[in-house]
Design a protein around this motif. Structure first.
Motif, PDB file in Angstrom:
ATOM      1  N   ALA A 350       0.851  -1.191   0.000  1.00  0.00           N
ATOM      2  CA  ALA A 350       0.000   0.000   0.000  1.00  0.00           C
ATOM      3  C   ALA A 350       0.884   1.236   0.000  1.00  0.00           C
ATOM      4  N   ALA A 351       0.553   2.188  -0.862  1.00  0.00           N
ATOM      5  CA  ALA A 351       1.331   3.420  -0.917  1.00  0.00           C
ATOM      6  C   ALA A 351       1.275   4.123   0.440  1.00  0.00           C
ATOM      7  N   ALA A 352       2.436   4.568   0.922  1.00  0.00           N
ATOM      8  CA  ALA A 352       2.510   5.183   2.248  1.00  0.00           C
ATOM      9  C   ALA A 352       1.743   6.485   2.326  1.00  0.00           C
ATOM     10  N   ASP A 353       1.560   7.180   1.192  1.00  0.00           N
ATOM     11  CA  ASP A 353       0.921   8.499   1.204  1.00  0.00           C
ATOM     12  C   ASP A 353      -0.506   8.483   0.670  1.00  0.00           C
ATOM     13  N   ASP A 354      -1.139   7.292   0.628  1.00  0.00           N
ATOM     14  CA  ASP A 354      -2.489   7.209   0.066  1.00  0.00           C
ATOM     15  C   ASP A 354      -3.439   6.580   1.086  1.00  0.00           C
ATOM     16  N   TRP A 355      -4.732   6.842   0.898  1.00  0.00           N
ATOM     17  CA  TRP A 355      -5.735   6.439   1.886  1.00  0.00           C
ATOM     18  C   TRP A 355      -5.953   4.936   2.022  1.00  0.00           C
ATOM     19  N   PRO A 356      -5.745   4.089   0.984  1.00  0.00           N
ATOM     20  CA  PRO A 356      -6.049   2.663   1.188  1.00  0.00           C
ATOM     21  C   PRO A 356      -5.311   2.023   2.349  1.00  0.00           C
ATOM     22  N   ARG A 357      -4.135   2.531   2.701  1.00  0.00           N
ATOM     23  CA  ARG A 357      -3.413   1.932   3.823  1.00  0.00           C
ATOM     24  C   ARG A 357      -4.259   1.963   5.092  1.00  0.00           C
ATOM     25  N   HIS A 358      -5.029   3.021   5.284  1.00  0.00           N
ATOM     26  CA  HIS A 358      -5.872   3.133   6.473  1.00  0.00           C
ATOM     27  C   HIS A 358      -7.084   2.196   6.371  1.00  0.00           C
ATOM     28  N   TRP A 359      -7.605   2.048   5.171  1.00  0.00           N
ATOM     29  CA  TRP A 359      -8.722   1.120   4.940  1.00  0.00           C
ATOM     30  C   TRP A 359      -8.284  -0.305   5.287  1.00  0.00           C
ATOM     31  N   TYR A 360      -7.097  -0.705   4.826  1.00  0.00           N
ATOM     32  CA  TYR A 360      -6.591  -2.050   5.136  1.00  0.00           C
ATOM     33  C   TYR A 360      -6.290  -2.202   6.621  1.00  0.00           C
ATOM     34  N   ALA A 361      -5.783  -1.146   7.252  1.00  0.00           N
ATOM     35  CA  ALA A 361      -5.470  -1.234   8.683  1.00  0.00           C
ATOM     36  C   ALA A 361      -6.721  -1.524   9.497  1.00  0.00           C
ATOM     37  N   ARG A 362      -7.841  -0.931   9.094  1.00  0.00           N
ATOM     38  CA  ARG A 362      -9.093  -1.184   9.817  1.00  0.00           C
ATOM     39  C   ARG A 362      -9.583  -2.610   9.635  1.00  0.00           C
ATOM     40  N   ARG A 363      -9.016  -3.314   8.707  1.00  0.00           N
ATOM     41  CA  ARG A 363      -9.402  -4.694   8.441  1.00  0.00           C
ATOM     42  C   ARG A 363      -8.329  -5.688   8.875  1.00  0.00           C
ATOM     43  N   GLY A 364      -7.483  -5.234   9.766  1.00  0.00           N
ATOM     44  CA  GLY A 364      -6.555  -6.149  10.436  1.00  0.00           C
ATOM     45  C   GLY A 364      -5.158  -6.221   9.874  1.00  0.00           C
ATOM     46  N   PHE A 365      -4.858  -5.457   8.834  1.00  0.00           N
ATOM     47  CA  PHE A 365      -3.517  -5.476   8.269  1.00  0.00           C
ATOM     48  C   PHE A 365      -2.619  -4.511   9.030  1.00  0.00           C
ATOM     49  N   GLU A 366      -1.417  -4.961   9.366  1.00  0.00           N
ATOM     50  CA  GLU A 366      -0.452  -4.142  10.078  1.00  0.00           C
ATOM     51  C   GLU A 366       0.795  -3.933   9.220  1.00  0.00           C
ATOM     52  N   VAL A 367       1.387  -2.765   9.357  1.00  0.00           N
ATOM     53  CA  VAL A 367       2.617  -2.465   8.627  1.00  0.00           C
ATOM     54  C   VAL A 367       3.768  -3.269   9.230  1.00  0.00           C
ATOM     55  N   VAL A 368       4.493  -4.008   8.369  1.00  0.00           N
ATOM     56  CA  VAL A 368       5.628  -4.807   8.838  1.00  0.00           C
ATOM     57  C   VAL A 368       6.951  -4.306   8.269  1.00  0.00           C
ATOM     58  N   GLY A 369       6.905  -3.394   7.294  1.00  0.00           N
ATOM     59  CA  GLY A 369       8.128  -2.873   6.698  1.00  0.00           C
ATOM     60  C   GLY A 369       7.804  -2.021   5.486  1.00  0.00           C
ATOM     61  N   SER A 370       8.836  -1.582   4.793  1.00  0.00           N
ATOM     62  CA  SER A 370       8.669  -0.731   3.618  1.00  0.00           C
ATOM     63  C   SER A 370       9.626  -1.159   2.517  1.00  0.00           C
ATOM     64  N   THR A 371       9.227  -0.919   1.279  1.00  0.00           N
ATOM     65  CA  THR A 371      10.134  -0.935   0.142  1.00  0.00           C
ATOM     66  C   THR A 371      10.021   0.416  -0.542  1.00  0.00           C
ATOM     67  N   TRP A 372      10.969   0.705  -1.413  1.00  0.00           N
ATOM     68  CA  TRP A 372      11.010   2.009  -2.065  1.00  0.00           C
ATOM     69  C   TRP A 372      11.113   1.818  -3.566  1.00  0.00           C
ATOM     70  N   TRP A 373      10.213   2.472  -4.294  1.00  0.00           N
ATOM     71  CA  TRP A 373      10.245   2.456  -5.753  1.00  0.00           C
ATOM     72  C   TRP A 373      10.863   3.761  -6.232  1.00  0.00           C
ATOM     73  N   ALA A 374      11.809   3.671  -7.134  1.00  0.00           N
ATOM     74  CA  ALA A 374      12.452   4.841  -7.732  1.00  0.00           C
ATOM     75  C   ALA A 374      12.221   4.800  -9.231  1.00  0.00           C
ATOM     76  N   HIS A 375      11.740   5.919  -9.783  1.00  0.00           N
ATOM     77  CA  HIS A 375      11.407   5.953 -11.208  1.00  0.00           C
ATOM     78  C   HIS A 375      11.891   7.261 -11.816  1.00  0.00           C
ATOM     79  N   ARG A 376      12.474   7.138 -13.001  1.00  0.00           N
ATOM     80  CA  ARG A 376      12.876   8.334 -13.754  1.00  0.00           C
ATOM     81  C   ARG A 376      12.684   8.053 -15.239  1.00  0.00           C
ATOM     82  N   PRO A 377      11.970   8.925 -15.965  1.00  0.00           N
ATOM     83  CA  PRO A 377      11.829   8.718 -17.407  1.00  0.00           C
ATOM     84  C   PRO A 377      13.181   8.779 -18.107  1.00  0.00           C
ATOM     85  N   ALA A 378      13.246   8.156 -19.256  1.00  0.00           N
ATOM     86  CA  ALA A 378      14.483   8.173 -20.042  1.00  0.00           C
ATOM     87  C   ALA A 378      14.831   9.601 -20.458  1.00  0.00           C
TER      88      ALA A 378
END
Length: 378
Positions: A350-378
């Motif tokens: 779940a994106a750290a800066d978007d609302w679905p993370r809170h929706w999932y948290a209310r349904r029992g999902f807990e944050v266990v860690g993070s990964t990071w996506w890096a993107h740059r156009p050519a």
């Protein structure tokens, strides 16, 4: 049995068949009555004996406590039988592990690419974050048409879906600095003619390198890894499992809305995003789950099962149908399917800066860690 985990080396296609059957049943089981998993320190012996030079196999990480058949240690057993031969104790051989019965897929807590001489990273059977990292770093490698070693991990370019960042990226699980990532991404994307430079940073403490990449012009997105044990949620009876093609129309509408800024490129990008999805079911067991209104699919999600681990993906609802509990029905049905498959852990990104993370948290999902996506156009 004193080993924290056991390992079993297997062809990817054989593992996919096992997911459909619920158990691994190699020819040795019918021939001699047992399966031969290995302690971690011995799996290379089986690989050298049975699959010399292979780098396209996978390791099943097995929790011995979840095995249903008798497990015995036998002294002096060779690392693995040659096809068609009956193994016998050998003087000076390694101690062997014999599982008398099939290997249930529900005992497999992770599936890890085997790419010697690179040592595989093995999660603990009860390590939620380790299992999550293993799943999300393993899947792109296992479905890729090409895999190349790079500093910190692998590159997985796919010329059939050049507009899919998920299918064309660096998957980095070991620390590497921003300058090296930039040079590697430029080289890989340039050689493959890709429109984007993409890297996923999946080692603990990668936030600092992600910040360095941001200063070099990359767009950075933190993805939260969220998990919960399997367990029921109400409302799953309103959702049904369908052939994936029945979800295509909803995906098309949703992605065209989300990616509207691409303008004319939508007609190139969206069909590739839809087309890439069938690759996942070649390596893990995929169920597409929907809710309909008047026969039309208005909500959907996907469950991916990989042994005892399941992942929820792409939960979405048509804007005109929101507020009616359809996403809850999709999630509930997903958890039910995961339970039926013998999973003990369900995870998602779940994106750290978007609302679905809170929706999932209310349904029992807990944050266990993070990964990071890096993107740059050519």
């Amino acid at each position: 049995m004193t080993e924290a985990v056991l390992l079993h080396l297997i062809e990817p296609a054989e593992w996919r068949r096992a997911l459909s059957l619920g158990a691994v049943r190699p020819p040795s089981l019918d021939a001699v009555g047992f399966v031969r998993p290995s302690p971690p320190g011995q799996v290379h012996l089986s690989a050298e004996r049975l699959h010399p030079g292979r780098r396209d196999l996978v390791l099943l990480v097995v929790d011995p406590g979840r095995l249903t058949g008798p497990v015995r240690m036998e002294a002096g057993v060779p690392a693995g039988p040659r096809p068609g031969s009956r193994p016998e104790p050998a003087k000076g051989g390694e101690d062997g592990v014999l599982l008398y019965g099939p290997l249930p897929t529900s005992a497999v807590v992770a599936v890890v690419p085997y790419r010697p001489p690179v040592a595989p990273v093995l999660p603990a059977a009860d390590g939620v974050l380790g299992r999550a990292i293993a799943f999300y770093s393993s899947l792109p490698v296992r479905r890729a048409v090409r895999v190349g070693d790079v500093p910190g991990g692998v590159a997985v370019p796919d010329p059939d879906f050049p507009h899919s960042r998920d299918n064309n990226r660096l998957v980095l699980t070991e620390p590497v600095d921003a300058a090296t990532i930039t040079a590697t991404a430029d080289e890989v994307a340039g050689n493959a003619g890709l429109p984007d430079r993409v890297a996923t940073l999946m080692w603990p403490g990668a936030a600092e390198v992600a910040a360095d990449l941001a200063r070099l012009g990359y767009d950075i997105e933190e993805q939260l890894l969220m998990a919960r044990p399997v367990g029921p949620l109400p409302g799953g009876e309103r959702a049904e499992v369908v052939e994936q093609r029945e979800v295509h129309e909803l995906w098309d509408r949703s992605w065209r809305t989300d990616l509207a800024a691409l303008g004319p490129r939508l007609d190139q990008v969206v069909p590739q995003l839809i087309g890439r999805e069938q690759l996942n079911d070649r390596v893990v067991a995929v169920s597409d789950i929907v809710v309909r209104e008047d026969g039309r699919v208005v909500a959907a999600g996907q469950l991916r099962v990989d042994g005892a681990t399941a992942a929820v993906e792409s939960v979405m609802t048509d804007p005109a149908a929101r507020g009616r509990g359809y996403a809850d029905a999709v999630l509930a049905r997903s958890l039910g399917l995961a339970t039926e498959a013998g999973c003990d852990l369900v995870m998602l990104e779940a994106a750290a800066d978007d609302w679905p993370r809170h929706w999932y948290a209310r349904r029992g999902f807990e944050v266990v860690g993070s990964t990071w996506w890096a993107h740059r156009p050519a």
